[in-house]
Each structure stands twice: as structure tokens, then as C-alpha cells.
Design an enzyme around this catalytic site. Structure first.
Site, PDB file in Angstrom:
ATOM      1  CE  LYS A  76       0.481   0.906   0.371  1.00 58.86           C
ATOM      2  NZ  LYS A  76       0.992  -0.472   0.160  1.00 58.86           N
ATOM      3  NE  ARG A 102      -2.864   0.670  -5.593  1.00 63.19           N
ATOM      4  CZ  ARG A 102      -2.914   0.471  -4.277  1.00 63.19           C
ATOM      5  NH1 ARG A 102      -3.156   1.470  -3.456  1.00 63.19           N
ATOM      6  NH2 ARG A 102      -2.724  -0.723  -3.796  1.00 63.19           N
ATOM      7  NE  ARG A 126      -2.882  -7.920   4.428  1.00 63.76           N
ATOM      8  CZ  ARG A 126      -2.733  -6.892   3.616  1.00 63.76           C
ATOM      9  NH1 ARG A 126      -2.235  -5.762   4.079  1.00 63.76           N
ATOM     10  NH2 ARG A 126      -3.029  -6.992   2.346  1.00 63.76           N
ATOM     11  NE  ARG A 167      -6.498  -6.481   1.482  1.00 62.16           N
ATOM     12  CZ  ARG A 167      -5.667  -5.439   1.399  1.00 62.16           C
ATOM     13  NH1 ARG A 167      -5.434  -4.704   2.478  1.00 62.16           N
ATOM     14  NH2 ARG A 167      -5.057  -5.148   0.284  1.00 62.16           N
ATOM     15  NE  ARG A 196      -2.584  -6.689  -3.260  1.00 58.39           N
ATOM     16  CZ  ARG A 196      -2.468  -7.168  -2.032  1.00 58.39           C
ATOM     17  NH1 ARG A 196      -2.648  -8.466  -1.798  1.00 58.39           N
ATOM     18  NH2 ARG A 196      -2.156  -6.366  -1.038  1.00 58.39           N
TER      19      ARG A 196
HETATM   20  P1  AP5 Z   1       0.171  -3.672   5.995  1.00 60.73           P
HETATM   21  O1  AP5 Z   1       0.427  -2.549   6.926  1.00 60.73           O
HETATM   22  O2  AP5 Z   1      -1.213  -4.208   5.917  1.00 60.73           O
HETATM   23  O3  AP5 Z   1       0.756  -3.342   4.541  1.00 60.73           O
HETATM   24  P2  AP5 Z   1       0.196  -2.374   3.392  1.00 60.73           P
HETATM   25  O4  AP5 Z   1       1.372  -1.703   2.789  1.00 60.73           O
HETATM   26  O5  AP5 Z   1      -0.907  -1.518   3.918  1.00 60.73           O
HETATM   27  O6  AP5 Z   1      -0.329  -3.475   2.376  1.00 60.73           O
HETATM   28  P3  AP5 Z   1      -1.665  -3.513   1.537  1.00 60.73           P
HETATM   29  O7  AP5 Z   1      -1.809  -4.937   1.085  1.00 60.73           O
HETATM   30  O8  AP5 Z   1      -2.812  -2.921   2.266  1.00 60.73           O
HETATM   31  O9  AP5 Z   1      -1.270  -2.621   0.328  1.00 60.73           O
HETATM   32  P4  AP5 Z   1      -1.937  -2.570  -1.034  1.00 60.73           P
HETATM   33  O10 AP5 Z   1      -1.367  -1.339  -1.600  1.00 60.73           O
HETATM   34  O11 AP5 Z   1      -1.765  -3.794  -1.852  1.00 60.73           O
HETATM   35  O12 AP5 Z   1      -3.514  -2.567  -0.705  1.00 60.73           O
HETATM   36  P5  AP5 Z   1      -4.601  -1.415  -0.595  1.00 60.73           P
HETATM   37  O13 AP5 Z   1      -5.544  -1.786   0.476  1.00 60.73           O
HETATM   38  O14 AP5 Z   1      -3.958  -0.075  -0.548  1.00 60.73           O
HETATM   39  O15 AP5 Z   1       1.164  -4.861   6.413  1.00 60.73           O
HETATM   40  C1  AP5 Z   1       1.135  -6.100   5.721  1.00 60.73           C
HETATM   41  C2  AP5 Z   1       1.370  -7.263   6.709  1.00 60.73           C
HETATM   42  O16 AP5 Z   1       2.677  -7.165   7.243  1.00 60.73           O
HETATM   43  C3  AP5 Z   1       0.418  -7.287   7.914  1.00 60.73           C
HETATM   44  O17 AP5 Z   1       0.111  -8.624   8.224  1.00 60.73           O
HETATM   45  C4  AP5 Z   1       1.222  -6.642   9.032  1.00 60.73           C
HETATM   46  O18 AP5 Z   1       0.841  -7.137  10.305  1.00 60.73           O
HETATM   47  C5  AP5 Z   1       2.645  -7.079   8.669  1.00 60.73           C
HETATM   48  N1  AP5 Z   1       3.666  -6.089   9.061  1.00 60.73           N
HETATM   49  C6  AP5 Z   1       3.549  -4.732   9.025  1.00 60.73           C
HETATM   50  N2  AP5 Z   1       4.691  -4.142   9.423  1.00 60.73           N
HETATM   51  C7  AP5 Z   1       5.563  -5.164   9.685  1.00 60.73           C
HETATM   52  C8  AP5 Z   1       6.917  -5.221  10.148  1.00 60.73           C
HETATM   53  N3  AP5 Z   1       7.621  -4.098  10.407  1.00 60.73           N
HETATM   54  N4  AP5 Z   1       7.491  -6.441  10.292  1.00 60.73           N
HETATM   55  C9  AP5 Z   1       6.783  -7.580  10.027  1.00 60.73           C
HETATM   56  N5  AP5 Z   1       5.495  -7.592   9.618  1.00 60.73           N
HETATM   57  C10 AP5 Z   1       4.890  -6.408   9.452  1.00 60.73           C
HETATM   58  O19 AP5 Z   1      -5.321  -1.545  -2.002  1.00 60.73           O
HETATM   59  C11 AP5 Z   1      -6.052  -2.690  -2.326  1.00 60.73           C
HETATM   60  C12 AP5 Z   1      -6.622  -2.591  -3.728  1.00 60.73           C
HETATM   61  O20 AP5 Z   1      -7.510  -1.463  -3.818  1.00 60.73           O
HETATM   62  C13 AP5 Z   1      -5.622  -2.367  -4.860  1.00 60.73           C
HETATM   63  O21 AP5 Z   1      -5.016  -3.560  -5.296  1.00 60.73           O
HETATM   64  C14 AP5 Z   1      -6.536  -1.749  -5.923  1.00 60.73           C
HETATM   65  O22 AP5 Z   1      -7.318  -2.722  -6.551  1.00 60.73           O
HETATM   66  C15 AP5 Z   1      -7.450  -0.857  -5.111  1.00 60.73           C
HETATM   67  N6  AP5 Z   1      -6.923   0.497  -4.980  1.00 60.73           N
HETATM   68  C16 AP5 Z   1      -6.522   1.102  -3.825  1.00 60.73           C
HETATM   69  N7  AP5 Z   1      -6.088   2.339  -4.061  1.00 60.73           N
HETATM   70  C17 AP5 Z   1      -6.218   2.547  -5.387  1.00 60.73           C
HETATM   71  C18 AP5 Z   1      -5.893   3.632  -6.250  1.00 60.73           C
HETATM   72  N8  AP5 Z   1      -5.359   4.761  -5.742  1.00 60.73           N
HETATM   73  N9  AP5 Z   1      -6.125   3.517  -7.570  1.00 60.73           N
HETATM   74  C19 AP5 Z   1      -6.651   2.382  -8.073  1.00 60.73           C
HETATM   75  N10 AP5 Z   1      -6.973   1.291  -7.319  1.00 60.73           N
HETATM   76  C20 AP5 Z   1      -6.757   1.379  -5.995  1.00 60.73           C
HETATM   77 MG    MG Z   2      -2.998  -1.376   3.544  1.00 60.47          MG
END
Ligand code: AP5
Ligand code: MG
Length: 216
Positions: A9, A82, A121, A154, A165
Site C-alpha cells: 500500500k 481499517r 523490510r 519497524r 497484525r
Molecule cells: P509496503 O509498501 O511497505 O507495504 P504496506 O502495505 O504499506 O505495509 P504496512 O506494513 O505499512 O501495512 P500496515 O497496514 O501493517 O501498516 P500501517 O503503517 O498502515 O511494502 C512492504 C515491503 O514489501 C517493503 O519492504 C517493500 O519494499 C516490499 N515490496 C513492496 N512491493 C513489492 C513487490 N511488488 N515485490 C516485492 N516486494 C515488494 O499501520 C501500522 C499500524 O498503525 C497498525 O498496525 C495500527 O496499529 C496503526 N493504524 C494505522 N492505521 C490505523 C487505523 N486506520 N485504525 C487503527 N489503527 C491504525
Molecule cells: Mg505502509
């Protein structure tokens, strides 16, 4: 942008936002920034749930996200909504603005692939750019190609927290896919392949859905 942790994402969200000249609004990034700033201790305390892989409250997540959307005509939203309540809150918010959400892009990646991506990552502590220890290593080990700052793992990318997660995603976020599928706003994108290939697929889906940003 919808999809499980590690589905890309952030990776695709940044590129799409750049392509369309709109902000990339990522709830996780915003919350991590709040924690780092320590500007509001109550908010920062609650937001520490993110290190453990749990959700913060709907009120906190929505507050942080809507504050950012208030100043944006169009946007790419990543990590919000979410759960079903957040999906309803977002629709109500956008309805008040008379700027409905056109399209939810769902990046689909199987669990095995997610584990591999997240376990390796590396994230820049300064600019947020992500790398992968084997799939996409930085030019100099431990240093961000973009800004030269240090790369970190992270807190929620440690194996036990990745499982938390993924489980919470399955229970609480997956139903959001049906929420958008039911009124034909969901577009599924195969998230496996090179980042360029996934980007092209995202663009194609947005074109097919006739998406415009902020009415433009
Ligand atoms: P990346 O692009 O970083 O993936 P992502 O989907 O953004 O993963 P996240 O871990 O950021 O998602 P998340 O939903 O768990 O975390 P968030 O920060 O939103 O890619 C991942 C890896 O793969 C990277 O190393 C990249 O290089 C690699 N990659 C990418 N594309 C690729 C490809 N095509 N092929 C191979 N490799 C590839 O949320 C974190 C925390 O915040 C949550 O757990 C929660 O506690 C809180 N939070 C956030 N939003 C809310 C909400 N709305 N409500 C409540 N709590 C919330
Ligand atoms: Mg992300």
C-alpha cells in the site's frame, strides 16, 4: 489502498500520489509521526499500540486522517479505513464534503509473500522510504538511498507482531473489502510481481473505474 500488512500500500500509494499530484495520506505514517513528536502525550500513549501491532482507537485514527484530508481536494488514502466503522465514518465525512470516494484498490498478496516482505523490510527513520534486505537492498547497507539517514526495522515488523497484525487484518479489515465490493467500488489488483508491474495494474484499474481526483 486496501490490503494486508506488507501488500505494498505504501510503495504503490507514494507512486500513485506522485503520478496524480495529490497527497499520499497514510494513517500508519501519520500515527508514527505523532508518537515520535510526543506533542500530545495522551494521543502518543494511545498510538503506541501501533508498535505492538494492535489498532489505535477509531477516534484517534479518524482524527489524524481527517485533519489531513481537510486540506486535500483529492488524495490517495493508505491504511484507513481499517474496519467497518471507519469505512462508514469515511463515507459520512466525504458525503459532507460532497466529494465521494470513487474507488478502493485492493492489493492482493498471499500470506507467504507478506511474511517474506515484512520480515526483511527496512524503513528510513527520516523520510519513511522502504527497502528490503534481499528483495530491494539499499545501495549502502543500513543507509537510505533517498536521504542518507539510518534505516531501521519497524517495531511492528518483528515476527511475533507481524502475526498479530495479520490476524487482526483477517478479523477486522477483510470485511471492509465486502463493504466496497457491495456497491462496486472495489478493484482488486494482483500485488505480486515487480513494483513497476503492480503500478501499471493499479493505473489500469483507476482508468477503468474513471477515477478523478477532487473532481478534476
Ligand atoms: P509496503 O509498501 O511497505 O507495504 P504496506 O502495505 O504499506 O505495509 P504496512 O506494513 O505499512 O501495512 P500496515 O497496514 O501493517 O501498516 P500501517 O503503517 O498502515 O511494502 C512492504 C515491503 O514489501 C517493503 O519492504 C517493500 O519494499 C516490499 N515490496 C513492496 N512491493 C513489492 C513487490 N511488488 N515485490 C516485492 N516486494 C515488494 O499501520 C501500522 C499500524 O498503525 C497498525 O498496525 C495500527 O496499529 C496503526 N493504524 C494505522 N492505521 C490505523 C487505523 N486506520 N485504525 C487503527 N489503527 C491504525
Ligand atoms: Mg505502509
Amino acid at each position: 489502498m486496501l490490503g494486508p500488512p506488507g501488500s505494498g500500500k505504501g510503495t504503490q500509494g507514494v507512486r500513485l500520489a506522485e503520478r496524480f499530484g495529490v497527497p499520499h495520506v497514510a494513517s500508519g505514517d501519520l500515527l508514527r509521526r505523532v508518537v515520535a513528536s510526543g506533542e500530545d502525550s495522551e494521543l502518543a500513549r494511545a498510538a503506541r499500540a501501533i508498535d505492538e501491532g494492535r489498532f489505535v482507537s477509531d477516534e484517534i485514527a479518524s482524527g489524524v486522517v481527517f485533519r489531513e484530508l481537510d486540506t486535500a481536494a483529492g488524495f490517495i488514502l493508505d491504511g484507513y479505513p481499517r474496519n467497518l466503522r471507519q469505512a462508514e465514518l469515511l463515507d459520512a465525512y466525504l458525503h459532507r464534503r460532497e466529494s465521494p470516494l470513487f474507488c478502493a484498490l485492493y492489493l492482493s498478496v498471499a500470506e507467504e509473500g507478506l511474511l517474506k516482505r515484512l520480515a526483511g523490510r527496512l524503513t528510513c527513520e527520516n523520510c519513511g522510504e522502504t527497502f528490503h534486505i534481499t528483495l530491494e537492498p539499499p545501495k549502502v547497507a543500513g543507509i537510505c538511498d533517498n536521504c542518507g539517514a539510518t534505516l531501521i526495522v519497524r517495531e511492528d515488523d518483528h515476527p511475533d507482531r507481524i502475526w498479530v497484525r495479520l490476524q487482526i487484518y483477517a478479523e477486522r479489515t477483510r470485511p471492509v473489502l465486502d463493504y466496497y465490493r457491495n456497491d462496486n467500488r472495489l478493484r482488486r489488483v494482483d500485488g505480486v510481481g515487480t513494483q513497476d508491474a503492480v503500478f501499471e495494474r493499479c493505473l489500469q484499474e483507476l482508468t477503468d473505474a474513471n477515477v478523478t481526483f477532487g473532481g478534476v
